[in-house]
Design a protein around this motif. Structure first.
Motif, mmCIF file in Angstrom:
data_model
loop_
_atom_site.group_PDB
_atom_site.id
_atom_site.type_symbol
_atom_site.label_atom_id
_atom_site.label_comp_id
_atom_site.label_asym_id
_atom_site.label_seq_id
_atom_site.Cartn_x
_atom_site.Cartn_y
_atom_site.Cartn_z
ATOM 1 N N TRP A 1 -13.033 95.299 5.523
ATOM 2 C CA TRP A 1 -11.624 95.122 5.905
ATOM 3 C C TRP A 1 -11.437 95.206 7.414
ATOM 4 N N SER A 2 -12.149 96.141 8.046
ATOM 5 C CA SER A 2 -11.961 96.378 9.481
ATOM 6 C C SER A 2 -12.933 95.598 10.355
ATOM 7 N N LYS B 1 -15.419 90.072 6.732
ATOM 8 C CA LYS B 1 -14.078 90.390 6.225
ATOM 9 C C LYS B 1 -13.736 89.551 4.996
ATOM 10 N N TYR C 1 -15.072 98.989 5.192
ATOM 11 C CA TYR C 1 -15.881 98.468 6.294
ATOM 12 C C TYR C 1 -15.637 96.967 6.470
#
Length: 513
Positions: free
Chosen positions: A478-479, A486, A476
């Motif tokens: 990461w995106s 992030k 989650y």
């Protein structure tokens, strides 16, 4: 302070004819205003500055948190300053130190054993005035269950409380919001919420009902081939109702006691046995003697709580209730009022005797600074013990560090992760008497995991478990289009979230499953 910043000439051209650098007296001070009277303005092209020194402000109330601007009033004319509107500085009252836990949403008043509570509790970390510490995401919350007639540290429930997040997880922005919670036994309970160093909170009573027994679905009975002899109809055998077995009292200590006879002299008669418990724990601990029934959970008699003094040494007494076998428990609360490990003794009491249980060394109060670390890192075990005693830190049965309890009862032992094997460790602490060298009782377990990397912990949700939930959080983050979210995946601390961090996560994840 009056300071000349432009112009020339004598001091009589400055404010109030003062020399540059003079600290002038304030005319008056009230709770809302500081007044300085200008009796002579600057003249002859001279420009002065006024510096207000040693201004101190304190709030008049702890809540609600106050905020406001410093402005001017009065009749003076100051270049660049508009009376009543120019902001000379902003004052903002901030939250104080964490002081207490508060249950802002109580759990359901009733629930079924083994079934999720309809309403889960919400816990806030607050200062002494009731303000939530929204900047706090490190305080860990521990849950314990007591019977509904008890307070924190009292008789524990017979079941197991499970929750999401689990006991020992950290708050987020000063709040712990449970998304799941259930209890395994049918009884009336209260939930004690605690954290090291601050006041605990006790929930309202929750009545747990037994789960209903499911009704079996009958299977079809085949029709027999008719014959000359009629087939009898079988009679169903009723299922017996199981009898609940109470939980036995925990195993009493095998430490021997000293029994002394009392000379009643010419008085004659029989006098109840006297019991004396003495030993060491730590300053501020609370100890209570309880006479227990044959089964754990029922108290027949209890004495007042005894608060241990600065030496960490205690001596407490009680009178036996009768003769014959009796079970006594020493219930313990730590300095925060949270329940600690209790101790139990069984005696065959007789009239006209004194039973002395001496040299008891109860477990010290303890906490760990990290729950996950790398072999290149260290962590600290700290808490309270009896002043002068040695503290031993153990992983399993092996002593991995020692320290000395200071005069105020504090101790801290630094443990080098490089001396521990990779993987999980169950850390315990015990005291060793500084004179007799007798080793005391072990504390509860504290889970610490040593990993391979010095810059990461894949326990993303800090619940002391490495599982698919952490993988989900990592993906989650990461995106996420938000940089602050992030950046949580920057596991190697190089300021860039890339495939290197992905590799670090996978390697750590696999090594800790």
């Amino acid at each position: 302070m009056v300071t000349r910043i432009a112009g020339g000439g004598g001091d009589n051209k400055n404010i109030n004819d003062l020399a540059s650098g003079t600290s002038a007296a304030i005319t008056s001070i009230t709770t809302t205003q500081i007044t300085f009277t200008v009796t002579a303005a600057t003249v002859g092209g001279v420009t002065n500055s006024l510096t207000w020194q040693n201004v101190r402000v304190r709030p008049s109330a702890g809540t609600p948190l106050a905020s406001g601007n410093i402005t001017t009033s009065g009749t003076s004319a100051i270049t660049g300053v508009t009376v009543g509107s120019t902001n000379l500085g902003t004052l903002t009252e901030v939250v104080g130190a964490k002081s207490q836990l508060v249950i802002t949403t109580q759990p359901s008043t009733s629930a079924t054993a083994g079934t999720d509570f309809t309403t889960k509790p919400v816990i806030a970390v607050r200062d002494q005035f009731g303000n939530t510490l929204t900047s706090d995401s490190s305080t860990t919350i521990t849950e314990a269950v007591v019977l509904s007639t008890q307070t924190c540290g009292g008789i524990a429930g017979s079941g197991t409380l499970s929750s999401t997040p689990s006991s020992g997880a950290a708050v987020t922005s000063g709040v712990m919001t449970y998304t799941a919670m259930q209890y395994s036994a049918a009884e009336s309970i209260k939930i004690c919420i605690s954290s090291s160093g601050i006041t605990s909170a006790l929930s309202d009573a929750v009545t747990i009902s037994a789960a209903p027994t499911p009704t079996p679905t009958p299977s079809g009975t085949p029709t027999p081939t008719p014959s000359g002899t009629p087939t009898p109809t079988p009679t169903g055998t009723p299922t017996p109702t199981p009898t609940l077995t109470p939980t036995p009292t925990p195993t009493p200590s095998q430490e021997p006691a000293t029994v002394e006879s009392v000379d009643v002299g010419s008085r004659g008669g029989n006098y109840p046995a006297e019991l004396v418990f003495s030993g060491e724990i730590y300053p501020g601990a609370k100890i209570q003697i309880n006479l227990l029934s044959d089964f754990y959970g029922k108290i027949l008699k209890k004495e007042d709580e005894y608060i241990v003094g600065d030496t960490g040494v205690f001596t407490i007494k009680t009178k036996g209730n009768s003769i014959g076998e009796q079970v006594y428990g020493l219930s313990v609360k730590d300095r925060n009022g949270s329940p600690a490990i209790a101790k139990f003794y069984k005696y065959d009491l007789k009239f006209n005797t004194i039973v002395k249980q001496e040299d008891i060394i109860l477990a010290p109060m303890a906490s760990v600074s990290k729950k996950t670390l790398a072999k290149s890192e260290s962590f600290t075990v700290s808490g309270y013990g009896a002043p002068g005693n040695t503290v031993e830190v153990l992983s399993g049965s092996k002593v991995i560090g020692t320290g000395t309890v200071l005069k105020d009862g504090n101790y801290a032992v630094k443990i080098d992760g490089g001396k521990l094997f990779l993987g999980p460790h169950k850390i315990q602490v015990r005291q060793v008497d500084d004179v007799t060298k007798k080793k005391g009782d072990l504390s509860e377990f504290y889970n610490v995991t040593v990993g391979q990397f010095s810059y990461t912990s894949v326990d993303m949700n800090k619940d002391d478990k490495i599982n698919i939930a952490d993988w989900s959080i990592f993906l989650y983050n990461w995106s996420s289009p938000k940089k602050e979210t992030k950046d949580k995946d920057d596991l190697n601390g190089d300021g860039v979230v890339d495939v290197t961090d992905f590799s670090v996560f996978l390697t750590s994840f696999q090594s800790r499953l």
